[in-house]
Design an enzyme around this catalytic site. Sequence first.
Site, PDB file in Angstrom:
ATOM      1  N   CYS A 112      31.992  -0.915 -16.498  1.00  0.00           N
ATOM      2  CA  CYS A 112      31.058  -0.919 -15.201  1.00  0.00           C
ATOM      3  C   CYS A 112      30.264  -2.570 -15.001  1.00  0.00           C
ATOM      4  O   CYS A 112      29.828  -2.600 -13.842  1.00  0.00           O
ATOM      5  CB  CYS A 112      29.961   0.285 -15.439  1.00  0.00           C
ATOM      6  N   HIS A 277      25.068  -1.636  -9.811  1.00  0.00           N
ATOM      7  CA  HIS A 277      26.265  -0.899 -10.152  1.00  0.00           C
ATOM      8  C   HIS A 277      25.603   0.767  -9.750  1.00  0.00           C
ATOM      9  O   HIS A 277      24.840   1.066 -10.077  1.00  0.00           O
ATOM     10  CB  HIS A 277      26.550  -1.001 -11.504  1.00  0.00           C
ATOM     11  N   ASN A 307      30.825   7.009  -9.084  1.00  0.00           N
ATOM     12  CA  ASN A 307      31.010   5.714  -9.900  1.00  0.00           C
ATOM     13  C   ASN A 307      32.411   5.614 -10.018  1.00  0.00           C
ATOM     14  O   ASN A 307      33.102   5.973 -10.650  1.00  0.00           O
ATOM     15  CB  ASN A 307      30.521   6.213 -11.290  1.00  0.00           C
TER      16      ASN A 307
END
Length: 350
Positions: A112, A277, A307
């Site tokens: 990520c 993020h 996500n």
Amino acid sequence: MGFEIIGTGHYVPGAPVTNEALTRVMDTSDDWIYQRSGIRQRHFAGEGQAASDLALEASKRALEAARLSPKDLDYIIFTSMTPDYVFPGSGAVLGAKLGIDGVPALDVRQQCAAMIFGLQLVDGLFKSGAAKTILFVGAEAHAGFMPWDDWDVVEGKSDREVSPEARKRANDHRALAVLFGDGAGALVFRQTDRDAGLVAAKVHTDGRYAETLYVPGGGFRTRPYWKANHFDEQAHIPRMDGRELFKFAVTKLPQTARKLCEDTSTPIDKIDYFLAHQANARINNYVREQLGVPEDKMPMNIDRFGNTSAGTLPILIDEETRKGTLKKGQLNMMLALGAGIHWGCALVRW
């Protein structure tokens, strides 16, 4: 010498899978998921659809926006934690699908946090003279580690009841499964002489926390690297310590952001946008509040995509660019934390 983003694009596969759809295979609810994550829906790659396929579609859109063809590219940086194969990396596969075999492709495995580390690579490649135009892609196909086999039920193609055993298996990994979605974002970077590009970045890694989010099976610690019992033990599904990750993120990201501002003599209120993020809306809101940043300065799209790991920041940048939010001359900060643990912040002049 700096760089600028001259084209953006993103792609998500299939129809949205709502929180309600997940209740067909596990014990959960829309309220439970949304309150804990800010997610309402996500997309999943279909059978046979790889990260490089999602990346290809996003790349085509970014190249179209940049008014370039694949043959104008000097370098590919591909970021993913769900590559097409254990090896080789997906960058080479994407290059072949774009028809530019021979163009160097680099694979980045910071999960990520890949975008933050990747910006340093982009900057370095330009400054070294290795490239003048770079395709940067973040793409994920998390569907392969979802803890259910009943895709026809999830996708609404069947209304049958799943077995108690299947529901228990999904419930065992419910906290992780509701968070992830699939998609790809692509950015075309070009070298420029104007005042633009990476101002500064701070990145960190602490491998002591590697097992807060990791896949226990399939590693080359064993002979063979994938054992017959791994699937039965659900070793292909990541293990996640959500509480520890949350604490780490809401502590380290504000600290790193403040340190970056201090070292560059940048007042926080002089930063135009904070591009974070998209792991969890609660994390982002906490970080935003700790930094004293107004809500409208931290755009989020986690409610629609979940996500998408390495894809989140490129997807967000594409959406905000096409809305007209991100413009030349702005000073923006990117923030991310990913499995490893890797984390960091970057100041970028648009």
